[in-house]
Design an enzyme around this catalytic site. Structure first.
Site, PDB file in Angstrom:
ATOM      1  N   ALA A  18      -2.750  -9.034 -40.933  1.00  0.00           N
ATOM      2  CA  ALA A  18      -2.200  -7.728 -41.324  1.00  0.00           C
ATOM      3  C   ALA A  18      -2.349  -7.538 -42.835  1.00  0.00           C
ATOM      4  O   ALA A  18      -2.754  -6.467 -43.311  1.00  0.00           O
ATOM      5  CB  ALA A  18      -0.729  -7.635 -40.920  1.00  0.00           C
ATOM      6  N   ARG A  39      10.626 -11.946 -37.112  1.00  0.00           N
ATOM      7  CA  ARG A  39      11.746 -12.621 -36.450  1.00  0.00           C
ATOM      8  C   ARG A  39      12.864 -12.864 -37.447  1.00  0.00           C
ATOM      9  O   ARG A  39      14.014 -12.988 -37.063  1.00  0.00           O
ATOM     10  CB  ARG A  39      11.248 -13.944 -35.851  1.00  0.00           C
ATOM     11  CG  ARG A  39      10.257 -13.766 -34.702  1.00  0.00           C
ATOM     12  CD  ARG A  39       9.585 -15.081 -34.355  1.00  0.00           C
ATOM     13  NE  ARG A  39       8.762 -15.580 -35.448  1.00  0.00           N
ATOM     14  CZ  ARG A  39       8.177 -16.774 -35.479  1.00  0.00           C
ATOM     15  NH1 ARG A  39       8.329 -17.586 -34.466  1.00  0.00           N
ATOM     16  NH2 ARG A  39       7.443 -17.145 -36.510  1.00  0.00           N
ATOM     17  N   LEU A  76       0.318 -10.632 -33.313  1.00  0.00           N
ATOM     18  CA  LEU A  76       1.080 -11.846 -32.999  1.00  0.00           C
ATOM     19  C   LEU A  76       0.130 -12.917 -32.453  1.00  0.00           C
ATOM     20  O   LEU A  76      -1.013 -12.613 -32.096  1.00  0.00           O
ATOM     21  CB  LEU A  76       2.149 -11.509 -31.946  1.00  0.00           C
ATOM     22  CG  LEU A  76       3.236 -10.544 -32.408  1.00  0.00           C
ATOM     23  CD1 LEU A  76       4.134 -10.141 -31.228  1.00  0.00           C
ATOM     24  CD2 LEU A  76       4.068 -11.163 -33.532  1.00  0.00           C
ATOM     25  N   LYS A  99      -7.088  -8.998 -31.029  1.00  0.00           N
ATOM     26  CA  LYS A  99      -7.948  -9.629 -30.036  1.00  0.00           C
ATOM     27  C   LYS A  99      -7.621 -11.097 -29.956  1.00  0.00           C
ATOM     28  O   LYS A  99      -7.147 -11.642 -30.950  1.00  0.00           O
ATOM     29  CB  LYS A  99      -9.436  -9.425 -30.329  1.00  0.00           C
ATOM     30  CG  LYS A  99      -9.935  -9.607 -31.758  1.00  0.00           C
ATOM     31  CD  LYS A  99      -9.572 -10.781 -32.568  1.00  0.00           C
ATOM     32  CE  LYS A  99      -9.983 -12.138 -32.115  1.00  0.00           C
ATOM     33  NZ  LYS A  99      -9.563 -13.223 -33.054  1.00  0.00           N
ATOM     34  N   ARG A 167      -3.999 -21.300 -34.175  1.00  0.00           N
ATOM     35  CA  ARG A 167      -5.234 -21.497 -33.406  1.00  0.00           C
ATOM     36  C   ARG A 167      -5.357 -22.906 -32.830  1.00  0.00           C
ATOM     37  O   ARG A 167      -6.192 -23.152 -31.962  1.00  0.00           O
ATOM     38  CB  ARG A 167      -6.447 -21.209 -34.310  1.00  0.00           C
ATOM     39  CG  ARG A 167      -6.577 -19.745 -34.635  1.00  0.00           C
ATOM     40  CD  ARG A 167      -7.427 -19.489 -35.858  1.00  0.00           C
ATOM     41  NE  ARG A 167      -7.462 -18.066 -36.149  1.00  0.00           N
ATOM     42  CZ  ARG A 167      -6.455 -17.405 -36.751  1.00  0.00           C
ATOM     43  NH1 ARG A 167      -5.355 -18.058 -37.128  1.00  0.00           N
ATOM     44  NH2 ARG A 167      -6.552 -16.113 -36.981  1.00  0.00           N
ATOM     45  N   ASP A 179     -10.261 -17.420 -30.016  1.00  0.00           N
ATOM     46  CA  ASP A 179     -10.092 -16.885 -31.366  1.00  0.00           C
ATOM     47  C   ASP A 179     -11.365 -16.222 -31.887  1.00  0.00           C
ATOM     48  O   ASP A 179     -11.302 -15.110 -32.411  1.00  0.00           O
ATOM     49  CB  ASP A 179      -9.658 -17.996 -32.327  1.00  0.00           C
ATOM     50  CG  ASP A 179      -9.247 -17.413 -33.665  1.00  0.00           C
ATOM     51  OD1 ASP A 179      -8.349 -16.541 -33.667  1.00  0.00           O
ATOM     52  OD2 ASP A 179      -9.833 -17.790 -34.694  1.00  0.00           O
TER      53      ASP A 179
HETATM   54  N1  NAP Z   1      -9.436  -8.782 -35.560  1.00  0.00           N
HETATM   55  C1  NAP Z   1      -9.624  -9.762 -36.430  1.00  0.00           C
HETATM   56  O1  NAP Z   1     -10.542  -9.738 -37.232  1.00  0.00           O
HETATM   57  C2  NAP Z   1      -8.650 -10.906 -36.489  1.00  0.00           C
HETATM   58  C3  NAP Z   1      -8.700 -11.816 -37.531  1.00  0.00           C
HETATM   59  C4  NAP Z   1      -7.740 -12.818 -37.593  1.00  0.00           C
HETATM   60  C5  NAP Z   1      -6.786 -12.913 -36.590  1.00  0.00           C
HETATM   61  N2  NAP Z   1      -6.806 -12.044 -35.562  1.00  0.00           N
HETATM   62  C6  NAP Z   1      -5.803 -12.127 -34.485  1.00  0.00           C
HETATM   63  O2  NAP Z   1      -4.550 -11.743 -35.045  1.00  0.00           O
HETATM   64  C7  NAP Z   1      -3.504 -12.484 -34.456  1.00  0.00           C
HETATM   65  C8  NAP Z   1      -2.713 -13.167 -35.562  1.00  0.00           C
HETATM   66  O3  NAP Z   1      -3.546 -14.043 -36.287  1.00  0.00           O
HETATM   67  P1  NAP Z   1      -3.111 -14.543 -37.773  1.00  0.00           P
HETATM   68  O4  NAP Z   1      -4.043 -15.594 -38.175  1.00  0.00           O
HETATM   69  O5  NAP Z   1      -2.957 -13.368 -38.660  1.00  0.00           O
HETATM   70  O6  NAP Z   1      -1.692 -15.204 -37.417  1.00  0.00           O
HETATM   71  P2  NAP Z   1      -0.500 -15.668 -38.378  1.00  0.00           P
HETATM   72  O7  NAP Z   1      -0.833 -15.433 -39.816  1.00  0.00           O
HETATM   73  O8  NAP Z   1      -0.124 -17.048 -37.950  1.00  0.00           O
HETATM   74  O9  NAP Z   1       0.643 -14.625 -38.006  1.00  0.00           O
HETATM   75  C9  NAP Z   1       1.182 -14.528 -36.725  1.00  0.00           C
HETATM   76  C10 NAP Z   1       2.572 -13.890 -36.864  1.00  0.00           C
HETATM   77  O10 NAP Z   1       3.161 -13.908 -35.573  1.00  0.00           O
HETATM   78  C11 NAP Z   1       4.573 -14.088 -35.696  1.00  0.00           C
HETATM   79  N3  NAP Z   1       4.991 -15.105 -34.728  1.00  0.00           N
HETATM   80  C12 NAP Z   1       5.816 -14.886 -33.677  1.00  0.00           C
HETATM   81  N4  NAP Z   1       6.008 -16.001 -32.989  1.00  0.00           N
HETATM   82  C13 NAP Z   1       5.311 -16.975 -33.604  1.00  0.00           C
HETATM   83  C14 NAP Z   1       5.145 -18.365 -33.350  1.00  0.00           C
HETATM   84  N5  NAP Z   1       5.714 -18.981 -32.313  1.00  0.00           N
HETATM   85  N6  NAP Z   1       4.371 -19.064 -34.200  1.00  0.00           N
HETATM   86  C15 NAP Z   1       3.765 -18.459 -35.242  1.00  0.00           C
HETATM   87  N7  NAP Z   1       3.888 -17.133 -35.524  1.00  0.00           N
HETATM   88  C16 NAP Z   1       4.660 -16.401 -34.711  1.00  0.00           C
HETATM   89  C17 NAP Z   1       4.865 -14.488 -37.126  1.00  0.00           C
HETATM   90  O11 NAP Z   1       5.529 -13.387 -37.735  1.00  0.00           O
HETATM   91  P3  NAP Z   1       7.109 -13.401 -38.026  1.00  0.00           P
HETATM   92  O12 NAP Z   1       7.468 -14.832 -38.324  1.00  0.00           O
HETATM   93  O13 NAP Z   1       7.207 -12.526 -39.203  1.00  0.00           O
HETATM   94  O14 NAP Z   1       7.817 -12.869 -36.841  1.00  0.00           O
HETATM   95  C18 NAP Z   1       3.506 -14.688 -37.765  1.00  0.00           C
HETATM   96  O15 NAP Z   1       3.444 -14.227 -39.079  1.00  0.00           O
HETATM   97  C19 NAP Z   1      -4.179 -13.413 -33.434  1.00  0.00           C
HETATM   98  O16 NAP Z   1      -4.172 -12.810 -32.171  1.00  0.00           O
HETATM   99  C20 NAP Z   1      -5.598 -13.511 -33.917  1.00  0.00           C
HETATM  100  O17 NAP Z   1      -6.546 -13.768 -32.886  1.00  0.00           O
HETATM  101  C21 NAP Z   1      -7.711 -11.043 -35.503  1.00  0.00           C
END
Ligand code: NAP
Length: 330
Positions: A18, A39, A76, A99, A167, A179
């Protein structure tokens, strides 16, 4: 909508994607970052302050049901996509879900059923089908620049250094195929169509039992095929070759083209043509712009999840079954 008629976005979770990709694109598309939920309220407050989001919200449900929010972005971990996307759709909020839409096929089917039942708009955040590069490549293929497309060789690797990353968690439905391997799969769907006839994959496992280095094939009718390679251990590599009967299109990054990315047309007896892929627009921008146009009532929706997500989910499920049969330790 805000005073300028732009939709007000809510972000579900303080995800890295994000901050790094979605918000810069939202700003470029003129959208409004109205609220972020976490959360933990403190985490939401810090994320809101550092990323210029208007408001922090404690808990995802409070954001989803907030009447001042027009559309939700759900980045998420994969295992949570189904639950929160269904809740959002049932609350009548359009959703851009990250995705893969879900990590498990039955969950994908439940989410798509909820989108159909509620009639609420849902997109899966594969942004490259909205990007000008894919449009240009489609035109080259349609014009016969490399003959008939018969094979796609597509990589998506990057080095993952943090052992706590989502991941590497099987519980959160991590793994390289879900991923990043989902990108070549979706590209093949875009270029070959939704119907594949066979799936084979092999993987080295790591983390707490996820695939971390994965290769596979999706067979399409008439011998056409996707050969994919993806992983969480090598340098960043999205190089993709579209093999035609009369040449190749070599694409340095079909998925998230940046300013230095190119696509090249190489065919025997002709000068190689090289095109700049991206200009300066972040890869998410065209998708966000489109969603905003639809929500404002200025465009018909394209690339809705109900039209596009099931073949990708089925292929990922079939590849997963195969790689679990064939896996080795990393
Ligand atoms: N389209 C693209 O180019 C792209 C690129 C990268 C990632 N993605 C996708 O985006 C999603 C998130 O990836 P990310 O790398 O940005 O993830 P991330 O930084 O780890 O963030 C995931 C968020 O989910 C929340 N969360 C809720 N339950 C959780 C748990 N049990 N463990 C960890 N986090 C939890 C957390 O927010 P709170 O703690 O604030 O609630 C956390 O900040 C995935 O589905 C990934 O495949 C897409």
């Amino acid at each position: 909508m805000n005073d300028g008629g732009q939709p007000r976005w809510g972000i579900v979770g303080t995800a890295n994607i994000a901050r790094a990709q979605f918000l810069p694109a939202l700003r470029q598309a003129g959208g409004v970052a109205a609220a972020v939920a976490s959360r933990e309220l403190a985490a939401a407050a810090e994320f809101a302050a550092t990323n210029e989001i208007e408001r922090a919200v404690a808990g995802y449900e409070a954001l989803i049901t907030d009447p001042s929010i027009d559309v939700l972005y759900i980045p998420l971990p994969n295992a949570l996509h189904a639950e929160w996307t269904i809740r959002a759709l049932e609350a009548g909020k359009p959703v851009l879900c990250e995705k893969p839409l879900c990590g498990r096929l039955p969950d994908t089917e439940r989410v798509l059923a909820a989108a159909e039942r509620t009639g609420t708009l849902l997109w899966e955040a594969f942004v490259f089908p909205f990007h000008a590069q894919l449009r240009a490549i489609r035109k080259l293929l349609a014009d016969g620049a490399v003959g008939e497309l018969v094979e796609i060789k597509s990589n998506f690797h990057f080095p993952l250094r943090n052992p706590a990353n989502i991941r590497l968690s099987s519980q959160l439905q991590g793994g390289a195929l879900l991923d990043v391997g989902c990108y070549p799969v979706r590209l093949a769907q875009e270029l070959f169509g939704p119907t594949y006839v066979g799936a084979w994959a092999h993987a080295a496992m790591g983390g707490d039992g996820v695939d971390v280095d994965t290769w596979g094939v999706l067979d399409y009718p008439h011998g056409r095929r996707l050969m994919l390679s993806c992983g969480l251990g090598r340098g960043y590599d999205t190089f993709t070759t579209l093999e035609g009967t009369a040449g190749q299109i070599r694409v340095t990054n079909p998925f998230h083209p940046g300013p230095s990315d190119t696509y090249q047309v190489v065919s025997a007896g002709a000068a190689t043509l090289t095109f700049s892929a991206a200009g300066l627009e972040p890869s998410f921008t065209a998708a966000v712009r489109h969603i905003q146009e639809v929500i404002r009532g200025d465009a018909h929706p394209r690339q809705l999840a109900v039209e596009t997500s099931l073949p990708t989910a089925r292929a990922l499920a079939d590849l997963t079954v195969s790689l679990l049969d064939n896996s080795v330790s990393a």
